[in-house]
Design an enzyme around this catalytic site. Sequence first.
Site, PDB file in Angstrom:
ATOM      1  N   SER A 141      32.531  33.545  37.924  1.00 39.30           N
ATOM      2  CA  SER A 141      32.067  32.507  37.417  1.00 39.30           C
ATOM      3  C   SER A 141      30.913  32.624  36.453  1.00 39.30           C
ATOM      4  O   SER A 141      31.233  33.360  35.428  1.00 39.30           O
ATOM      5  CB  SER A 141      31.635  31.400  38.428  1.00 39.30           C
ATOM      6  N   GLU A 245      39.660  32.787  33.403  1.00 39.20           N
ATOM      7  CA  GLU A 245      39.519  31.483  34.326  1.00 39.20           C
ATOM      8  C   GLU A 245      38.607  30.396  33.796  1.00 39.20           C
ATOM      9  O   GLU A 245      37.629  30.606  33.286  1.00 39.20           O
ATOM     10  CB  GLU A 245      39.417  32.053  35.569  1.00 39.20           C
ATOM     11  N   HIS A 315      38.255  29.805  40.401  1.00 41.11           N
ATOM     12  CA  HIS A 315      37.590  28.975  41.342  1.00 41.11           C
ATOM     13  C   HIS A 315      38.594  28.251  42.191  1.00 41.11           C
ATOM     14  O   HIS A 315      38.786  27.167  42.213  1.00 41.11           O
ATOM     15  CB  HIS A 315      36.812  27.632  40.386  1.00 41.11           C
TER      16      HIS A 315
END
Length: 346
Positions: A141, A245, A315
Amino acid sequence: MDRRQFLGSAALAATALPLSGMASATRASPARLLPMPLAKGDTVGLVSPSSATDDSLNLQLAREAMEALGFTVKTGAHYDARRGHLAGTDAQRAGDLNAMFADASVKAIVCTRGGSGAARLLPLLDYAVIRRNPKILLGYSDITALHCAIQARTGLVTFHGPIGSGSWNAFNVDQFKRVLLDRELLEYRNKSDIGDELVQRQNRTLTIRGGKARGELIGGNLTVLTALAGSPYLPDFSSKILFLEDVSEAPYRVDRMFSTLKLMGALDKVSGVIFGECTDCKPGDGYGSLTLEQILDDYITPLKIPAYRGAMIGHIREQFIVPVGGKVELDADAGTFRLLESVFRA
């Protein structure tokens, strides 16, 4: 989401840079640098380079998970600090990270969580110290900012995967052991779980364009990656395998970010694309929206390179541990990629 305000201001600052600044984002990266291997009983450092945790239990769980994996734990001096939404001041967070790299007793560094704020540290990191002390760095992330900068400035292979306070379920533990302890030349193939369905619905991959490609991995979180556009902290995309992502981004924002990658020339340089999960990225209410499938078709299909989507990256509860900078072969028809050589020093 909590990182959007910061990333929005970072993206705005990037647009103020001259076009020559954009070109700097694709300059040649240094030679690839491999981290030292990890073994049970080693000391693992826990740091908080991004957001603070809202519950001290999360920090306790991160420590317990590392201990359960067989490691001694050393925490950063400020890993439980707080300044606004951040886990301490920029100097404190960068200082903890620099100290962990400089500490010879620490064999790997695990980030307690993501969120936002890691990009603020990039000018404060001691890249010479990192280069002299190559070791595992694990997180995902917002930690994408660290992966990119360290790859761009030192060539060190780092690892995109679970955070310390995240889920250490059986799949993630198996990934950790196979990739980081057993140093397996892993083939990344989605977990097959048909459940009570006639055909598999979960963890499906879809080919965007078939074929095979080889190259070093680059990427991570799409939002964080594109927020570095125009900075000296984005590695060269030439002949790389790009993996992406994201989470909680409306399709129009995903479209804007892909547009940024296209305009800066990054998409035209890569050899292949792996799109993981875009969790909670469905269109909201309103006049209408492109779908994620249409966006990928608009930007990826015309590249005429092997690409697929649906990899277990992002995630999600069960996720791959991906070596950023590792050399892989992508098979877009099979929906897999595999390591071609070790990502650790002999």
